[in-house]
Each structure stands twice: as C-alpha cells, then as structure tokens.
Motif scaffolding. Sequence first.
Motif, short mmCIF file in Angstrom:
data_model
loop_
_atom_site.label_atom_id
_atom_site.label_comp_id
_atom_site.label_asym_id
_atom_site.label_seq_id
_atom_site.Cartn_x
_atom_site.Cartn_y
_atom_site.Cartn_z
N ALA A 203 27.83 36.32 43.38
CA ALA A 203 28.87 36.28 44.42
C ALA A 203 30.18 36.84 43.89
CB ALA A 203 29.06 34.85 44.91
N ALA A 204 30.48 36.54 42.62
CA ALA A 204 31.75 36.97 42.04
C ALA A 204 31.83 38.48 41.85
CB ALA A 204 31.97 36.27 40.70
N LEU A 205 30.71 39.19 41.92
CA LEU A 205 30.72 40.64 41.82
C LEU A 205 31.32 41.30 43.06
CD1 LEU A 205 27.15 41.29 40.33
CD2 LEU A 205 29.31 41.15 39.08
N HIS A 206 31.42 40.56 44.16
CA HIS A 206 31.86 41.11 45.43
C HIS A 206 33.30 40.68 45.72
CE1 HIS A 206 27.48 40.65 45.46
NE2 HIS A 206 27.45 41.71 46.24
N SER A 242 32.20 48.79 46.81
CA SER A 242 32.40 50.22 46.63
C SER A 242 33.86 50.62 46.78
CB SER A 242 31.54 51.02 47.62
OG SER A 242 31.85 50.67 48.95
N ALA A 243 34.68 49.74 47.36
CA ALA A 243 36.09 50.06 47.56
C ALA A 243 36.90 49.82 46.29
CB ALA A 243 36.66 49.24 48.71
N GLY A 244 36.47 48.84 45.48
CA GLY A 244 37.19 48.58 44.26
C GLY A 244 37.06 47.13 43.82
N HIS A 245 37.69 46.80 42.69
CA HIS A 245 37.62 45.44 42.14
C HIS A 245 39.03 45.03 41.71
CE1 HIS A 245 33.23 45.12 42.03
NE2 HIS A 245 33.25 46.41 41.73
#
Length: 245
Positions: A203-206, A242-245
């Motif tokens: 979940a934390a990857l998103h 895909s937009a960023g982190h």
Amino acid sequence: MSVENQKVAIVSGASQGIGAALVQGYRKLGYAVVATSRGIGPGDDAGVLTVRGDIADPATAERVVAAAVERFGRLDTVVNNAGIFVAKPFTEYTAADYAAVTGINTDGFFHLTQQALPHLLAQGGGHVVSVTTSLVDSADSRVPSVLASLTKGGLQSATKSLAIEYAGRGIRVNAVSPGTVKTPMHPADKTPMHPAETHDFLAALHPVGRMGEVGDIVDAVLFLENAPFVTGEILHVDGGMSAGH
C-alpha cells in the motif's frame, strides 16, 4: 443481445484474480467469453467456454482462437491479462526465470493477438487490450523489476504500434497499467515466497496510500471496451505511482 449478434471476448489468465473478474465483467456486458489459463476448469455458464493451456505455447493461442470461432462464430475482443512477476535483483534472475516471464508476458501476447487479428478484421473491427504494470513507467528501488519492465514495457510499446497499424481498419489497441492489486499473487501476510510483500508495504508504494482492488482494473478495461475514440492508450490505474513519489 441476440445470440447471433453476441460479441465474443477472449480473456487470458482467466482462472483467478483480475482475469476471473474480467470474465464476469464481460459477461455482464452481454459478451460470450473464452477463458483460458493453465489451471482453468469447466464452469456452468453456457456463455463461458474454458480452454486449458499454457499461453506461452503458440499451440494454445491457436486452440483458444479456434475454439472461440467454432463455439460462438466470431471474435471481437482479446484481453491479454496473463502475466507473471518475478522480483529479483537483476543478476539473480535465472534462465528459468527469464524463460517463464518472457514466455507468458511477451510470447503469450504475441501469439494470441496474432492469431486473433484476422478474425477481428473479419468482423470489421475489434479491440485488443493488455494488462501491463505501472513499474514500467515508474521504477522503484524497493521493487526490483527488470524482467517485468522488459516484457510489460514491450507490450506497452507494441500497444501503440499495433494501434497505429490497425487504426484505419477498425481495430483499437489499448493497455491498462495497474499498480499493485489485491489478488492471490499478493498474499496479505508474509510467506516464504513473499517475505516483504505485506499489504502495508505494498500500500505504501502508492501515493494514495492503498493497493488497488480487482474492480479498479476491471472497470478500466471495460471503460476502454466502450470508448470507440480511444486507441493507443496506456491507462494508468495505479494510485498515482506513475505520476511520482
């Protein structure tokens, strides 16, 4: 919809997870479905024909397409959903890993789509949609994914190329690029095969702070199915990955 005019979709990787939900999604649209995977068994829905086989084998693609035309008389849509993901440091991939991932992710797409296209053309048009991964566009140091990017990235490029090649002949070609989705591929608890993949970690990857649901991906595929002016699209359904982190 009468049986004579009933549209027909093929769904690969159809025995569980996103694939099984896609079968039901297309049935709700009124389509007949040919569902294929290595472990799929017969069902009790006359509108669903199951074909067991390894999609990496060209003979499976031939059997699946032939079964669709023999049973339902036509073919309108191909959903290239089958895929596997092996997360390893690049130098630890084995020859068996490479063969398995490229066989299902790339060869499966190639053979099934190539076998199906003449039948889509015979109908005057159709739709090819593939399921890829957001890691193609947004690599993450926490999730080593070279084989996924090599194979699913190839599918995304092929999607655009095929879309342009067939745009003038009524065939649309699109892809859905998911983040990590709650499926049997990602168990909720740590296991020997998935030591780091707790749902909290995934979940934390998103950026939105949660994993995707199977329904998120099905909704995206069905949107593309019903979007006649959309082709060559890579639709990211990934909670912002895909937009960023």
